[in-house]
Design an enzyme around this catalytic site. Structure first.
Site, PDB file in Angstrom:
ATOM      1  N   CYS A  97       5.516  46.219  90.471  1.00 59.19           N
ATOM      2  CA  CYS A  97       5.218  44.896  89.913  1.00 59.19           C
ATOM      3  C   CYS A  97       3.922  44.360  90.509  1.00 59.19           C
ATOM      4  O   CYS A  97       3.821  44.106  91.707  1.00 59.19           O
ATOM      5  CB  CYS A  97       6.383  43.953  90.213  1.00 59.19           C
ATOM      6  N   CYS A 437     -11.307  28.254  53.488  1.00 59.76           N
ATOM      7  CA  CYS A 437     -11.526  29.597  52.960  1.00 59.76           C
ATOM      8  C   CYS A 437     -12.508  29.552  51.802  1.00 59.76           C
ATOM      9  O   CYS A 437     -12.496  28.657  50.962  1.00 59.76           O
ATOM     10  CB  CYS A 437     -10.202  30.273  52.610  1.00 59.76           C
ATOM     11  N   CYS A 440     -11.259  29.974  48.061  1.00 56.83           N
ATOM     12  CA  CYS A 440     -10.118  29.171  47.640  1.00 56.83           C
ATOM     13  C   CYS A 440     -10.455  28.191  46.522  1.00 56.83           C
ATOM     14  O   CYS A 440      -9.591  27.835  45.724  1.00 56.83           O
ATOM     15  CB  CYS A 440      -9.508  28.452  48.838  1.00 56.83           C
TER      16      CYS A 440
END
Ligand SMILES: *[C@@H]1O[C@H](CO)[C@@H](O)[C@H](O)[C@H]1NC(C)=O
Ligand SMILES: *[C@@H]1O[C@H](CO)[C@@H](O)[C@H](O)[C@H]1NC(C)=O
Ligand SMILES: *[C@@H]1O[C@H](CO)[C@@H](O)[C@H](O)[C@H]1NC(C)=O
Length: 529
Positions: A97, A437, A440
């Site tokens: 770890c 966008c 769009c």
């Protein structure tokens, strides 16, 4: 654009992974000790040297020093060792770890610092992945885990993970809550160190006022307390220029270096003063600490977005709640006048900065929450209670439900997604767009045409949703524009429309998938398209 939710979550989860390791099945191996030491070497120079003028413990320890500082226990030696010592601080680690390897040098440095001051505490380590008997007796499940053992009985360790946080906590818990400064060198070190220190100046270390100081010092296990009874040292520490002892102040890192205590010398006032001043209970987020805060082991974060004006009356409420939920919730504040910092985050909640906003984010599962009620002490307390108990409903952003259609196209927002899109009496065609966008706009136009085309068929709904302002847990789209068809009889798996779309192709797509009868007006409509 700021980070999207997904990016944010991935970033945070990857940060969280290095924060703690959990028990996984391990093939016991006697070599693992060597692995750990290799990791130690790698991690050793990560920490910047801290000021340690009066200490001979250097900021970076050699492996030999680490070895000497810590007692290495196994299943065979652990219990008799614990029984024989009054105070043991035990580090349960796992060799694989990384987080254990990071803590090890700090843990060892804490051991050396206390040894140097002659404080009788044994620091021990045990590989809890291999020594499973001890691990199970003491519930060492996550790594690293620190335990405090008093005469063999375990107590929860609640301190931090840097050398100074560890030493401060241990001092308090073995009954040495205050250090007396006796030299100018020591006093200068306190003044110049980069951590908070409470300083008391007394004529004599006795009497009710001193006792109040001592009681607070004992309880406050995160902050180091020092005391002086010498005017020359007090002067080094900027104490008591105009005043007679007793005098108390907090010395901390810039910008708020020095906070004098003005109240009356009783336990309650001192305690309150230190709580309010020792460190920011509500941490101000900036571009530097942002990532460190995300990596905190406290996964629930509640953030106040406010400007200077509204923080004046909201911060005190926040402090009060922050105190009650310390350790469970991290309380943050973002100044909305820093738009670069605040805007991208507020956008995730569909909120703007025109008024103060309280949000929450759970980094364990990526869920987000918004305090929709007015910000009061009661609403904040309830909000935090619900977050902690997991009963608060996550927030999905939504514009208000619109009162009418737009060009025969139904406007879907977060709040009416279910009633419109998931209506099992209708086939639903849904365009998903965003305001940023590029393609769009064309898609919106096409969908208006399609809406007009199908406007007489009540079994079919043509709809669109602005995904930059609206969310719903069932709407999973990351490509804009997207066209989805939700058949009346099967709402759980919307059918994706063509990627290379045209108005005509979309009309075809709708015809292909419609499950409810559409009496066709095909020849009449063709001219329209
Ligand atoms: C632990 O043992 C020591 C000596 O045996 C004793 O003085 C002390 O009070 C014990 N502490 C606790 C918390 O039992
Ligand atoms: C919130 O506060 C405003 C003004 O103080 C008040 O008009 C409104 O009713 C409050 N809303 C709720 C839900 O308490
Ligand atoms: C729903 O649609 C999905 C995907 O189109 C399909 O795999 C599934 O079988 C359908 N379920 C029903 C009950 O029709």
């Amino acid at each position: 654009m700021g980070m999207t939710m997904v990016q944010l979550r991935v970033t945070l989860l990857s940060l969280l992974l290095i924060a703690f390791c959990v028990q996984i099945p391990v093939l016991a191996s006697t070599d693992s000790e060597d692995e750990l030491e290799d990791l130690d070497l790698l991690e050793l120079d990560l920490e910047e040297p801290e000021s340690s003028a009066s200490s001979s413990v250097s900021s970076v320890l050699t492996l030999a020093q680490q070895k000497r500082a810590l007692i290495h226990l196994t299943d065979d030696t652990a219990s008799s060792f614990f029984a024989s010592k009054q105070h043991v601080l035990l580090l349960g680690y796992a060799s694989w770890c990384t987080r254990s390897a990071e803590l090890m040098p700090e843990f060892a440095a804490a051991a050396l610092l206390l040894q140097e001051s002659g404080i009788p505490v044994s620091f021990a380590k045990i590989d809890a992945a291999i020594n499973q008997r001890t691990a199970s007796i003491y519930s060492l499940k996550g790594f690293p885990t620190i335990l405090f053992l008093v005469n063999g009985t375990e107590q929860k360790y609640t301190g931090g993970f840097t050398r100074h946080e560890i030493t401060v906590w241990v001092r308090k818990h073995i009954g040495i809550p205050v250090t007396t400064l006796t030299s100018v060198v020591e006093a200068e070190e306190v003044l110049n160190r980069d951590r908070t220190t409470v300083v008391g100046f007394f004529k004599k270390f006795e009497g009710p006022e001193y006792q109040a100081f001592l009681d607070v010092a004992m309880k406050e296990d995160e902050t180091e307390f020092v005391q002086v009874d010498d005017m020359d040292l007090a002067k080094v520490l900027n104490l008591g220029f105009q005043r007679q002892p007793p005098f108390l102040s907090i010395i901390k890192k810039q910008p708020e270096t020095y906070v004098p205590f003005e109240g009356s010398f009783d336990q309650r006032s001192i305690s309150w003063f230190i709580e309010a001043n020792k460190h920011p209970l509500v941490m101000k987020v900036n571009h530097h600490n942002q990532l460190r805060l995300y990596a905190s082991p406290i996964k629930l974060h509640v953030t106040l977005f406010a400007d200077d004006d509204s923080s004046v009356h909201l911060l005190p409420l926040f402090y009060e709640v922050a105190r009650a939920f310390k350790g469970q919730i991290l309380f943050l504040m973002i100044d909305t006048s820093d738009e670069e910092l605040s805007r991208p985050i507020l956008m995730l909640y569909g909120a703007d900065a025109s008024e103060a906003v309280v949000t929450a984010f759970n980094y364990a599962d990526g869920s987000k929450y918004l305090l929709e009620e007015n910000i009061t002490l009661e609403s904040l307390q309830l909000f935090c209670d619900q977050l902690v108990s997991g009963t608060r409903k996550p927030h999905y952003k939504s514009q208000p439900i619109p009162s009418e259609k737009e060009n025969d196209v139904e406007i879907v927002v977060g709040k009416n997604f279910e009633s419109v899109v998931l209506d099992t009496s209708k086939d639903v065609f849904l365009e998903v767009y965003t305001d940023w966008c590029v393609k769009c706009d064309a898609a919106n136009k096409a969908v208006s045409t399609i809406g007009k085309h199908f406007k007489d068929f009540s079994s079919l709904v043509i709809a669109k949703i602005d995904a930059s302002a609206n969310e719903h847990p069932f709407l999973q789209v990351d490509d804009y524009p997207s066209f989805l068809f939700y058949p009346a009889d099967n709402k759980s798996n919307p059918i994706r429309g063509p990627k290379k779309w045209s108005t005509k192709k979309l009309v075809q797509f709708i015809h292909e998938h419609a499950t409810l009868p559409l009496t066709s007006h095909d020849h009449a409509d063709k001219d329209e398209l």
